[in-house]
Motif scaffolding. Structure first.
Motif, PDB file in Angstrom:
ATOM      1  N   LEU A   1      20.891  44.626 108.636  1.00 26.57           N
ATOM      2  CA  LEU A   1      20.401  43.332 109.103  1.00 26.57           C
ATOM      3  C   LEU A   1      21.527  42.314 109.126  1.00 26.57           C
ATOM      4  O   LEU A   1      21.679  41.555 110.088  1.00 26.57           O
ATOM      5  CB  LEU A   1      19.266  42.851 108.189  1.00 26.57           C
ATOM      6  N   CYS A   2      22.338  42.280 108.054  1.00 23.02           N
ATOM      7  CA  CYS A   2      23.451  41.329 108.001  1.00 23.02           C
ATOM      8  C   CYS A   2      24.486  41.623 109.071  1.00 23.02           C
ATOM      9  O   CYS A   2      24.961  40.710 109.764  1.00 23.02           O
ATOM     10  CB  CYS A   2      24.107  41.361 106.626  1.00 23.02           C
ATOM     11  N   ILE A   3      24.844  42.893 109.226  1.00 24.62           N
ATOM     12  CA  ILE A   3      25.831  43.252 110.244  1.00 24.62           C
ATOM     13  C   ILE A   3      25.283  42.924 111.630  1.00 24.62           C
ATOM     14  O   ILE A   3      25.991  42.375 112.487  1.00 24.62           O
ATOM     15  CB  ILE A   3      26.197  44.740 110.140  1.00 24.62           C
ATOM     16  N   GLY A   4      24.004  43.255 111.863  1.00 24.74           N
ATOM     17  CA  GLY A   4      23.391  42.936 113.148  1.00 24.74           C
ATOM     18  C   GLY A   4      23.359  41.448 113.411  1.00 24.74           C
ATOM     19  O   GLY A   4      23.622  40.989 114.526  1.00 24.74           O
ATOM     20  N   ALA A   5      23.043  40.658 112.359  1.00 26.08           N
ATOM     21  CA  ALA A   5      23.029  39.206 112.510  1.00 26.08           C
ATOM     22  C   ALA A   5      24.427  38.667 112.777  1.00 26.08           C
ATOM     23  O   ALA A   5      24.619  37.772 113.613  1.00 26.08           O
ATOM     24  CB  ALA A   5      22.441  38.558 111.259  1.00 26.08           C
TER      25      ALA A   5
END
Length: 430
Positions: A361-365
């Motif tokens: 989620l963090c990498i995608g964000a």
């Protein structure tokens, strides 16, 4: 309890397979920038139209798909997701070759953006579970080696293919199309063949899970909110770097064409190696500095390399107004080296300091926000800045201005993130 991690040497084969995926994704994602002047002439495009095709087509899928892909990566089989995303890049590249309108060209480039950036999210998550935390700088160095090779191929291989077709050095296998079209069809076919080794990848066990890979979203949101004082400046720092690098990647070839009257094939022979070695050296510096920073025991030490690299990138952003091609190349190479270094350090920070169930989620964000602003805003800002200087003939000055401002922003933000970094993935910033 984390699953036992195999020795680093045993992880090399899957790491190189992931590096291959990154090479394909970023080579095909950046291929159009090398030959965009040919498409501009054939389709009668303006610089603003090119900035939308090159920028918004990458930014829109990042904004819409990166976070959902990140959530899928956190909860489902990442190897299958990786293969589907690389296949999407291939489809987008082939469609680029056949696009006969601005809309189709936009959609084609959008598909390559979805696939390449989504595959990066899956690759970083997989890489983290193939290695121990103290080995992740070296592991991500391999992944970024593939990414750097792909970015180099976007200039080098695409430019060489363009030159061979345009100058009659290769048979025209593809319906006597414009060279930029034939080059993209060749790239798509080659990438489809090179996808075969990805079938050898296997899903590794997940490490460092603080809650659960299927935790309710309210728990995931609470964990993210608790780390906001660290994540927000880290986001801003990487956004600044992506803005500078994206603007450079998109507009470097047009500046060389307009200021130094170089054609794509003339640029390819030195631009490709420049991008590769800049990415390689940047990845080495970023990976080793991240591992060293962790071992130093200093809070936020992992990010020291990012602060240094971002600061060096400020004067390097003056490359568009260089008085000669060699100076242009040296400054551009330095800027790209710094961008590669901060990218590796940021990736290591996310895989070491963020729990497993939040990483995708963090990498995608990160990819969504950095891509939306970097690809969607930065290229158009350059066009707007050049207009303020007097028009399209001042593209070099506009590019230099945006590069300096974004590099300065990233330096300040990385320093703040370093001061606010958590101690480990299971602790929260103070």
């Amino acid at each position: 309890m984390s699953a036992a991690t195999p020795p680093f040497a045993r992880s090399l084969a899957p790491l190189f397979a992931l590096a291959l995926a990154m090479m394909l994704g970023f080579a095909l994602m950046g291929s159009f920038g090398t030959v965009q002047e040919g498409a501009k002439a054939e389709l009668h495009l303006s610089d603003y139209s090119l900035s939308l095709i090159q920028g918004l087509s990458a930014a829109l899928p990042l904004a819409l798909f990166s976070i959902p892909i990140g959530i899928l990566v956190d909860r489902h089989n990442r190897v299958r997701i990786m293969f589907a995303l690389v296949a999407t890049v291939v489809v987008g590249t082939v469609l680029t070759a056949f696009a006969n309108s601005v809309l189709l060209l936009f959609v084609a480039r959008m598909l390559t953006g979805i696939g390449a950036t989504g595959a990066l999210t899956a690759a970083l998550s997989l890489c983290a579970d193939l290695c121990a935390p103290t080995q992740r700088g070296r592991a991500l160095l391999i992944i970024n080696l593939g990414k750097s090779l792909g970015q180099a191929m976007a200039f080098g291989l695409t430019g060489i293919l363009f030159g061979m077709i345009a100058h009659g050095g290769a048979p025209d296998w593809f319906w006597h199309a414009a060279p930029w079209r034939s080059a993209h069809l060749m790239l798509g076919i080659l990438a489809a063949v090179l996808m075969i080794p990805l079938f050898l990848l296997h899903e590794p066990a997940r490490q460092e899970v603080a809650a659960s890979t299927h935790a309710p979203f309210r728990i995931v949101a609470s964990e993210l909110w608790a780390r906001r004082t660290f994540l927000l400046p880290l986001f801003v720092g990487q956004v600044g770097v992506v803005m500078a690098d994206a603007a450079a990647a998109i507009w470097a070839a047009p500046v060389l064409s307009r200021s130094f009257h170089l054609q794509p094939d003339q640029v390819a022979y030195w631009m490709g190696p420049l991008i590769f070695f800049a990415g390689l050296l940047g990845a080495i510096f970023g990976g080793l500095s991240a591992d060293w920073g962790q071992k130093s025991g200093r809070r936020g030490g992992l990010l020291i390399g990012a602060v240094i690299a971002a600061a060096v990138g400020i004067p390097a952003a003056l490359f568009p107004i260089a008085p000669s091609v060699p100076v242009f190349a040296a400054a551009l190479g330095t800027l790209l080296l710094c961008g590669a270094a901060t990218g590796v350090v940021t990736s290591v920070a996310l895989t070491v300091l963020i729990p497993n169930e939040l990483r995708g989620l963090c990498i995608g964000a990160f990819i969504a926000i950095a891509g939306l602003i970097g690809f969607g805003v930065a290229p158009t800002l350059v066009a707007a800045a050049s207009s303020l200087y007097g028009g399209e003939s001042h593209l070099d000055q506009g590019l230099a201005t945006i590069g300096i401002l974004t590099s300065l922003l990233s330096t300040i933000a990385f320093f703040i993130a370093m001061r606010r970094a958590p101690v480990s993935a299971t602790t929260e910033p103070i």
